[in-house]
Design a protein around this motif. Structure first.
Motif, PDB file in Angstrom:
ATOM      1  N   LYS A   1       0.670  -1.571  -0.050  1.00  0.00           N
ATOM      2  CA  LYS A   1      -0.158   0.076  -0.092  1.00  0.00           C
ATOM      3  C   LYS A   1       1.427   1.193   0.207  1.00  0.00           C
ATOM      4  O   LYS A   1       0.342   2.173  -0.656  1.00  0.00           O
TER       5      LYS A   1
ATOM      6  N   LEU B   1       2.190   1.813  -3.436  1.00  0.00           N
ATOM      7  CA  LEU B   1       1.426   2.316  -3.934  1.00  0.00           C
ATOM      8  C   LEU B   1       1.147   3.666  -4.464  1.00  0.00           C
ATOM      9  O   LEU B   1       0.291   4.619  -5.027  1.00  0.00           O
TER      10      LEU B   1
ATOM     11  N   TRP C   1       0.983   6.431  -7.406  1.00  0.00           N
ATOM     12  CA  TRP C   1      -0.106   7.448  -8.052  1.00  0.00           C
ATOM     13  C   TRP C   1      -0.203   8.732  -7.810  1.00  0.00           C
ATOM     14  O   TRP C   1       0.208   9.951  -8.428  1.00  0.00           O
TER      15      TRP C   1
ATOM     16  N   PRO D   1       0.103   2.028 -10.890  1.00  0.00           N
ATOM     17  CA  PRO D   1      -0.812   2.193  -9.660  1.00  0.00           C
ATOM     18  C   PRO D   1      -2.213   0.810 -10.121  1.00  0.00           C
ATOM     19  O   PRO D   1      -2.505   0.559 -10.977  1.00  0.00           O
ATOM     20  N   ASN D   2      -2.988   0.777  -8.754  1.00  0.00           N
ATOM     21  CA  ASN D   2      -4.299  -0.246  -8.853  1.00  0.00           C
ATOM     22  C   ASN D   2      -5.061   0.696 -10.235  1.00  0.00           C
ATOM     23  O   ASN D   2      -4.915   1.832 -10.232  1.00  0.00           O
TER      24      ASN D   2
ATOM     25  N   GLN E   1      -6.277   3.991  -8.403  1.00  0.00           N
ATOM     26  CA  GLN E   1      -5.887   4.968  -8.702  1.00  0.00           C
ATOM     27  C   GLN E   1      -5.090   5.907 -10.565  1.00  0.00           C
ATOM     28  O   GLN E   1      -5.324   6.595 -10.207  1.00  0.00           O
TER      29      GLN E   1
END
Length: 271
Positions: A61, A64, A68, A118-119, A122
């Motif tokens: 996390k 990540l 972004w 990024p996920n 994001q």
């Protein structure tokens, strides 16, 4: 001359140390008088202790967040018309570069695999920022980042409080300082929509367990507990009753003895 040279070298070392602290812990240089700053140097960072799934997820996390928020901050520098928003974006992006170095070093030490993009959420937020302009961009940038920081904030506290690994513990403490700094910077924009943020659970939720236990206690148990907790009054009552009975008996026998003595006394004077 030697003393002056030594003093200059000491000042130079102090300045370099201050710069290093500023990069790793941005809040140190701006600490308020009397407000303590966590002494991160006292924490070990040897990768010792079990690494849980929660620890690994935490490192992911943190990585990540940088993936972004760095490009988001760079967009704020380029697109915003507000000097304050541009400054906030620059500071957050720069600080995330430093935090990203810390999490990558920790992950390497702990053999944790980190993402490199990024996920989905994001990426959607970044696309939303690319499509926005002017004040709309400012609002989207500030609100998206403030909501994200508020979400990870309690997660950091849980990891810092419960992890068994010293490297994760130090990373959590440092990350917490970054996140608090970023939340403060974002709120300084004056446009955070606080009403849209998740509300804090009411305190009744934390104290309801005690009330339920009290309500579930049988009446007989409550009576037994009250007797057990207060044995002294009962003992006093028994003692007083015994004393009263004893006094009554003694008085009764004393009165009988006097009556007998009065009846028998004339005989002693008979000739």
């Amino acid at each position: 001359m030697f003393a002056v040279d030594r003093m200059l070298r000491h000042l130079a070392g102090t300045a370099l140390a201050a710069v290093a602290l500023l990069v790793l812990d941005p809040q140190v240089a701006r600490a308020e008088p009397g407000v303590p700053v966590p002494p991160n140097g006292l924490l070990t960072d040897r990768g010792k202790g079990d690494v849980s799934d929660a620890d690994r997820d935490f490192a992911v996390k943190v990585r990540l967040a940088g993936l972004w928020e760095i490009p988001a901050g760079q967009m704020a520098e380029e697109k915003s018309q507000d000097p304050r928003i541009r400054a906030i974006g620059k500071d957050i992006a720069t600080q995330h570069v430093a935090l990203d170095k810390l999490v990558r070093a920790a992950a390497k030490k702990l053999d944790v695999t980190l993402p490199d993009k990024p996920n989905a959420d994001q990426q959607k937020w970044l696309a939303e920022m690319r499509d926005a302009e002017g004040e709309e961009f400012d609002r989207v940038y500030i609100d998206r980042l403030r909501a994200a920081h508020g979400k990870i904030f309690p997660a950091i506290a849980s990891i810092r409080a419960g992890t068994r690994n010293d490297t994760v513990r130090k990373l959590a403490q440092r990350t917490n300082q970054f996140v608090m700094t970023h939340m403060t910077l974002l709120e300084s924009s004056g446009i955070v929509d606080f009403a849209a943020l998740p509300t804090v659970p009411p305190p009744a939720a934390a104290t309801g367990g005690t009330a339920n236990v009290a309500q579930q206690t049988p009446a007989s148990s409550a009576t037994d507990l009250s007797v057990t907790r207060n044995p002294v009054p009962a003992m006093i009552l028994v003692a007083l009753a015994s004393a009263a009975v004893t006094a009554f008996v003694l008085r009764y026998f004393m009165q009988n003895s006097r009556r007998t003595y009065r009846r028998q006394r004339p005989r002693y004077f008979e000739s």
